[in-house]
Design a protein around this motif. Structure first.
Motif, short mmCIF file in Angstrom:
data_model
loop_
_atom_site.label_atom_id
_atom_site.label_comp_id
_atom_site.label_asym_id
_atom_site.label_seq_id
_atom_site.Cartn_x
_atom_site.Cartn_y
_atom_site.Cartn_z
N LYS A 8 -7.42 -5.68 -2.02
CA LYS A 8 -8.49 -5.21 -1.64
C LYS A 8 -7.52 -3.85 -0.05
O LYS A 8 -8.66 -3.22 0.18
CB LYS A 8 -9.25 -5.86 -0.97
CG LYS A 8 -10.88 -6.67 -2.30
CD LYS A 8 -11.76 -7.18 -1.09
CE LYS A 8 -11.07 -8.71 -1.18
NZ LYS A 8 -12.49 -9.94 -0.75
N VAL A 9 -6.96 -4.69 0.59
CA VAL A 9 -6.15 -3.95 1.16
C VAL A 9 -5.83 -3.31 0.73
O VAL A 9 -5.65 -1.67 1.68
CB VAL A 9 -5.36 -4.78 2.58
CG1 VAL A 9 -4.71 -4.25 2.98
CG2 VAL A 9 -6.20 -6.30 2.91
N VAL A 10 -4.87 -3.13 -0.20
CA VAL A 10 -3.96 -2.23 -0.88
C VAL A 10 -5.14 -0.83 -1.33
O VAL A 10 -4.25 0.35 -0.72
CB VAL A 10 -2.59 -2.48 -2.32
CG1 VAL A 10 -2.24 -1.63 -2.86
CG2 VAL A 10 -1.81 -3.46 -1.51
N ILE A 30 -4.24 2.82 0.52
CA ILE A 30 -3.82 3.64 0.12
C ILE A 30 -4.80 5.17 0.28
O ILE A 30 -3.42 6.21 0.58
CB ILE A 30 -4.32 3.93 -1.97
CG1 ILE A 30 -2.82 2.49 -2.13
CG2 ILE A 30 -3.82 5.28 -2.28
CD1 ILE A 30 -3.42 2.69 -3.61
N THR A 31 -5.65 5.06 0.63
CA THR A 31 -6.29 6.20 1.27
C THR A 31 -6.45 6.60 3.38
O THR A 31 -6.57 7.43 3.08
CB THR A 31 -7.70 6.98 0.50
OG1 THR A 31 -8.97 5.09 0.51
CG2 THR A 31 -7.94 6.98 -0.92
N ASN A 32 -6.06 5.22 3.14
CA ASN A 32 -6.55 5.09 4.61
C ASN A 32 -4.96 5.00 5.33
O ASN A 32 -4.38 3.37 5.78
CB ASN A 32 -7.48 4.26 5.41
CG ASN A 32 -9.03 4.38 5.28
OD1 ASN A 32 -9.54 5.24 6.13
ND2 ASN A 32 -9.71 4.11 3.38
N THR A 33 -4.15 6.27 6.01
CA THR A 33 -2.89 5.69 5.89
C THR A 33 -2.76 5.00 7.50
O THR A 33 -0.92 5.45 7.74
CB THR A 33 -2.67 7.16 5.98
OG1 THR A 33 -2.59 8.39 6.33
CG2 THR A 33 -2.58 7.24 3.94
N ASP A 34 -3.42 5.22 8.33
CA ASP A 34 -2.75 4.87 9.69
C ASP A 34 -2.54 3.50 9.80
O ASP A 34 -2.19 2.88 8.37
CB ASP A 34 -4.27 4.95 10.90
CG ASP A 34 -4.66 6.08 11.11
OD1 ASP A 34 -3.46 6.83 10.54
OD2 ASP A 34 -5.92 6.47 11.48
N ARG A 39 -12.87 6.79 1.72
CA ARG A 39 -13.38 5.41 0.53
C ARG A 39 -11.82 4.96 -0.26
O ARG A 39 -11.16 5.42 -0.84
CB ARG A 39 -13.97 6.25 -0.39
CG ARG A 39 -14.60 5.10 -1.19
CD ARG A 39 -16.21 5.47 -1.89
NE ARG A 39 -16.04 4.79 -2.39
CZ ARG A 39 -17.61 3.28 -2.28
NH1 ARG A 39 -17.88 3.15 -0.59
NH2 ARG A 39 -17.48 2.43 -2.94
N PRO A 40 -12.09 3.78 -0.70
CA PRO A 40 -10.76 3.25 -1.47
C PRO A 40 -10.83 3.39 -3.04
O PRO A 40 -11.66 3.79 -3.30
CB PRO A 40 -11.01 1.44 -0.83
CG PRO A 40 -11.69 1.00 0.39
CD PRO A 40 -12.71 2.14 0.27
N ALA A 69 0.58 -1.42 0.17
CA ALA A 69 -0.16 0.16 0.13
C ALA A 69 0.65 0.70 0.65
O ALA A 69 0.50 1.97 -0.33
CB ALA A 69 -1.04 0.15 1.59
N LYS A 70 1.76 0.97 0.78
CA LYS A 70 2.67 2.89 1.13
C LYS A 70 3.21 2.72 -0.78
O LYS A 70 3.70 3.97 -1.07
CB LYS A 70 4.02 1.95 2.32
CG LYS A 70 5.01 3.61 2.21
CD LYS A 70 6.12 2.89 3.02
CE LYS A 70 6.30 3.91 3.42
NZ LYS A 70 7.37 4.78 2.21
N ALA A 71 3.45 1.92 -1.59
CA ALA A 71 4.37 2.43 -2.14
C ALA A 71 3.56 2.65 -3.50
O ALA A 71 3.76 3.15 -4.46
CB ALA A 71 4.75 0.39 -2.82
#
Length: 384
Positions: free
Chosen positions: A99-101, A105-109, A127-128, A75-77
Motif C-alpha cells: 500500500k505504501v509503495v 510511486i506517485t507521491n514523491t516527497d 492518487r496511488p 517505492a523508489k525502485a
C-alpha cells in the motif's frame, strides 16, 4: 445518524481465486510490482503467471516487520522501473508495504512528510497507482484497510501512512492460501481479527454498517478459530477465518479501534513481537479494564451494552453478562497457547514509556472510555 463508509472497489472471495490475479492485474496496468514475504520463491507461480500475461514483475521481498527505509527504497525502485500496478501477496506487513509503495510511486516527497505521529501527516496529493492485495494469512484485514503500518526505527515505534485512497482497488481472498499456516501463526493472526472485530464493535465510533459486519465476523471467528488451530486443513474453518479477517479490516477502516491496538503499535516498535500475538496477550485484560472503567465512570454507555452483546455472541449464552465475554477470551487464549507479554520480549522497565506512547496512539482515540495512566499500567502488568 451520520457516517461514511469506504472499502475496496472490488472484493473477490473464492477458493482458487488467486489463479486469476495475472488476468485481473492486466485490467489495471502493464508493468507489475509484486511485493512478497521474505521467500519470494514461494510466489513463483504468480511471478510466472504475471510474466506470461503482462511483463516480468519487479519483485520486492519483505522480511519481518517493514520499516520506513525499506518502504521508501521499494517505492523508489518501483517508480524507476515504471511500475503501474502493485500487488501485495502475503501477510499484513507485506500488504501494508504494498500500500505504501503504491502511494509513494506517485507521491514523491520524503515519507516522513506523510506519516502520522512521527511525521507531518500531510495528505497524499496524487492518487496511488492501482493496488491488488492478496492475503496469505487470516488476521490483519490489511487487504481492505486504508493505512500502511511501518516501523520508524529512528523513533522506535510503529506508525501509519493513511489515506482512503490507499484502499485496494482489488482484494483477492483465496482461503486456500492460508491453509499452510502453522497453528502458532493461525492463533496469532486469528486473534488479531477477533480483536479488530471486537474493538470496532464497542468503540464509540462504530456505525450501523460496521456493527452488522462485526457481528457476522465475531460469530464466525468464535467458532472457526479453535477449529482452524486444531486442524489447519479444515477448509470450512479456513474460509470462515478468511471472511472474519476481511470483515475486521473493513470495520477497522470505517470505525476506530481501541486500547489493544493503542498498545500494539508501541509494543511492536519496542520489542518487534508479532502484532497478532501482542493483541491476543492484551485483549482479555483490556476488556476487563474497560468494563471496570465503564461501570465506574459511564454506566449508561452504549459500549457496555455492546460488550454484553459480544459476550452473547462468543459464549452463545443469552443469560451471560459482559464480563463473561472477557472470561471466554481468556480461556480461548489459553487454549491457543498465547504467550504473555513477558515471553514476547516486553520488558517491565518499559511499562511507563509504553503507557505514555499508547495514550497518544491514534487507535486509543476509539477506546470506549478514557483510561487513566494507572489503568494502562495495570493492563500491561496483568498481561505480563
Amino acid at each position: 445518524m451520520q457516517f461514511t463508509f469506504a472499502t475496496a472497489s472490488k472484493i473477490l472471495f473464492a477458493t482458487g481465486a488467486a489463479r486469476r490475479i495475472p488476468e485481473l492485474a492486466g485490467t489495471l496496468g502493464s508493468r507489475p510490482c509484486l511485493v512478497t514475504g521474505g521467500h519470494p520463491e514461494r510466489a513463483q507461480w504468480l511471478i510466472d503467471g504475471l510474466t506470461k500475461t503482462l511483463r516480468e514483475p519487479l519483485v520486492i521481498p519483505v522480511s519481518g516487520e517493514p520499516d520506513t527505509e525499506v518502504a521508501s527504497a521499494a517505492a523508489k525502485a518501483a517508480r524507476e522501473a515504471g511500475c503501474d500496478v502493485v500487488i501485495g501477496l502475503g501477510g499484513g506487513s507485506v500488504m501494508d508495504t504494498a500500500k505504501v509503495v503504491a502511494a509513494l510511486i506517485t507521491n514523491t516527497d520524503d515519507i516522513y512528510e506523510y506519516l502520522e505521529v512521527v511525521g507531518k501527516g500531510k495528505p497524499l496529493t496524487q492518487r496511488p497507482v492501482p493496488l491488488i492485495t492478496v492475503p496469505t494469512t487470516s488476521g490483519t484485514g490489511s487487504e481492505v484497510t486504508a493505512n500502511g503500518v511501518l516501523l520508524s526505527r529512528e523513533h522506535g515505534v510503529k506508525v501509519s501512512l493513511r489515506s482512503t485512497d490507499m484502499i485496494a482497488d482489488l482484494a483477492v481472498i483465496d482461503p486456500q492460501l492460508a491453509a499452510s499456516m502453522p497453528p502458532k501463526v493461525t492463533a496469532a493472526t486469528g486473534m488479531d481479527a477477533l480483536t479488530q472485530l471486537m474493538e470496532a464493535f464497542v468503540t464509540h465510533k462504530s456505525t450501523p454498517m460496521t456493527d452488522a459486519l462485526c457481528r457476522e465476523g465475531l460469530m464466525r471467528a468464535a467458532t472457526a478459530l479453535p477449529l482452524a488451530f486444531e486442524d489447519g486443513s479444515d477448509m470450512s474453518a479456513r474460509e470462515d477465518m478468511a471472511l472474519a479477517a476481511l470483515l475486521s479490516g473493513i470495520c477497522l477502516a470505517n470505525a476506530k479501534l481501541g486500547a489493544v491496538h493503542g498498545f500494539a503499535a508501541p509494543i511492536g516498535g519496542k520489542s518487534h513481537a508479532p502484532h497478532g500475538a501482542v493483541c491476543a496477550a492484551l485483549l482479555p485484560h483490556v476488556m476487563e479494564a474497560n468494563l471496570r472503567a465503564l461501570r465506574e465512570r459511564d454506566p449508561d454507555s452504549p459500549s457496555l451494552h455492546a460488550y454484553r452483546e459480544v459476550a452473547v455472541m462468543l459464549t452463545a449464552d443469552v443469560a451471560c453478562d459482559a464480563e463473561d465475554g472477557a472470561a471466554w477470551v481468556r480461556e480461548l487464549c489459553e487454549g491457543l497457547s498465547i504467550p504473555p507479554l513477558g515471553e514476547l520480549g516486553v520488558e517491565k522497565a518499559d511499562f511507563d514509556l509504553l503507557a505514555d506512547q499508547a495514550a497518544r496512539a491514534s487507535s486509543m482515540q476509539g477506546n470506549p472510555v478514557e483510561l487513566t495512566r494507572d489503568e494502562l499500567i495495570g493492563i500491561l502488568e496483568a498481561a505480563y
